[in-house]
Design an enzyme around this catalytic site. Structure first.
Site, PDB file in Angstrom:
ATOM      1  N   CYS A 111      40.634  33.020  34.790  1.00 49.93           N
ATOM      2  CA  CYS A 111      41.183  32.159  35.836  1.00 49.93           C
ATOM      3  C   CYS A 111      40.786  30.692  35.622  1.00 49.93           C
ATOM      4  O   CYS A 111      41.368  30.028  34.776  1.00 49.93           O
ATOM      5  CB  CYS A 111      40.804  32.675  37.222  1.00 49.93           C
ATOM      6  SG  CYS A 111      41.839  31.998  38.549  1.00 49.93           S
ATOM      7  N   HIS A 219      42.361  38.329  37.180  1.00 48.83           N
ATOM      8  CA  HIS A 219      40.948  38.676  37.380  1.00 48.83           C
ATOM      9  C   HIS A 219      40.654  40.113  36.947  1.00 48.83           C
ATOM     10  O   HIS A 219      40.554  41.014  37.779  1.00 48.83           O
ATOM     11  CB  HIS A 219      40.552  38.476  38.844  1.00 48.83           C
ATOM     12  CG  HIS A 219      40.408  37.053  39.228  1.00 48.83           C
ATOM     13  ND1 HIS A 219      39.205  36.378  39.197  1.00 48.83           N
ATOM     14  CD2 HIS A 219      41.325  36.133  39.626  1.00 48.83           C
ATOM     15  CE1 HIS A 219      39.380  35.123  39.580  1.00 48.83           C
ATOM     16  NE2 HIS A 219      40.659  34.950  39.841  1.00 48.83           N
ATOM     17  N   GLU A 221      37.898  41.240  35.977  1.00 49.44           N
ATOM     18  CA  GLU A 221      36.541  41.632  36.348  1.00 49.44           C
ATOM     19  C   GLU A 221      36.501  42.449  37.637  1.00 49.44           C
ATOM     20  O   GLU A 221      35.526  43.163  37.898  1.00 49.44           O
ATOM     21  CB  GLU A 221      35.653  40.388  36.486  1.00 49.44           C
ATOM     22  CG  GLU A 221      35.738  39.643  37.803  1.00 49.44           C
ATOM     23  CD  GLU A 221      36.992  38.795  37.956  1.00 49.44           C
ATOM     24  OE1 GLU A 221      37.200  38.215  39.050  1.00 49.44           O
ATOM     25  OE2 GLU A 221      37.779  38.698  36.994  1.00 49.44           O
TER      26      GLU A 221
END
Length: 252
Positions: A111, A219, A221
């Site tokens: 990001c 994202h 993660e």
């Protein structure tokens, strides 16, 4: 011994004090999917040189964040008053990225980190992607529960034979969408790895990089260990860090 991955911090004013911090979700993904040991890197670029970190690390993660890159960093007029920026993080990331690439240290951007890679190498951003004709709104609805905010939002198409395609083994999959800015002009030396249906660039790699160098706009993660594509991406980053760690240990 697990490879040590530096994690870029952002700064935050809490009361009368400034904090250097990052999100738990990045650290969890590094431990659970990449099998690496995270080490927080404070935004103190004026006091610490990139070389002070690079010789001690096996990889660097440039995380997302709540702030935007200062617009003058990529040739735009200053942002309107009230836009959240983090000049200390900008200075840290934009100084570290060229040094990391030169050293061949594995680099993964997410990001804001994806946007930092583009700006550091000479690219530009759309300050407000939702205001660009033909683009849809990539921001989350902040009134939604967090699992909805980070849930699947749109599909991306991967470049055949690219690094990301090699990692996940798919040409298309769904990703979340939690960003307000995006790449306008691609930096020299970057390769487009994936795009959204509205042509927004969603992933890039660094051409001719001596080491792993990948960045994504979404994202991965977020609960990476529960998502097959995200888990593969973090595993690939961790594997690159292990190879770097081994080479460094043997003086290669």
């Amino acid at each position: 011994m697990r490879p040590v991955v530096g994690v870029i911090c952002e700064t935050s004013q809490q009361g009368l004090h400034v904090y250097h911090q990052t999100g738990d979700k990045y650290l969890q993904a590094l431990v659970r999917s990449a099998n690496c040991a995270p080490l927080l890197i404070p935004a103190l670029s004026g006091a610490i040189r990139p070389a002070d970190y690079i010789d001690r690390l096996d990889g660097l993660l440039f995380t997302g964040g709540y702030s935007n890159i200062e617009r003058q960093r990529y040739g735009e007029p200053s942002a309107p008053e009230g836009e959240h920026e983090d000049p200390a993080r900008d200075a840290l990331s934009l100084a570290l990225i060229p040094a990391v690439l030169e050293a061949g240290l594995p680099l993964f951007g997410i990001c804001r980190g994806f946007q930092e890679l583009n700006v550091a190498l000479g690219g530009t951003l759309h300050p407000r992607l939702q205001e660009v004709d033909g683009r849809f709104d990539h921001r989350e609805n902040t009134d939604d529960p967090i699992n909805v905010q980070y849930g699947p939002a749109h599909s991306i198409s991967l470049a055949e034979g690219g690094l990301l395609h090699q990692i996940v083994g798919e040409f298309e999959f769904m990703v979340n969408s939690v960003h307000g800015q995006g790449i306008a002009t691609l930096a020299p030396g970057l390769r487009v790895e994936a795009e959204a249906d509205d042509t927004t660039i969603e992933a890039v790699s660094v051409l001719d990089a001596p080491g792993f160098a990948l960045a994504v706009q979404w994202h991965p993660e977020w609960r990476s260990w529960e998502n097959p594509q995200s888990d593969k991406i973090f595993t690939a980053f961790g594997d690159a860090a292990r190879r770097y760690q081994s080479a460094r240990a043997h003086g290669i």
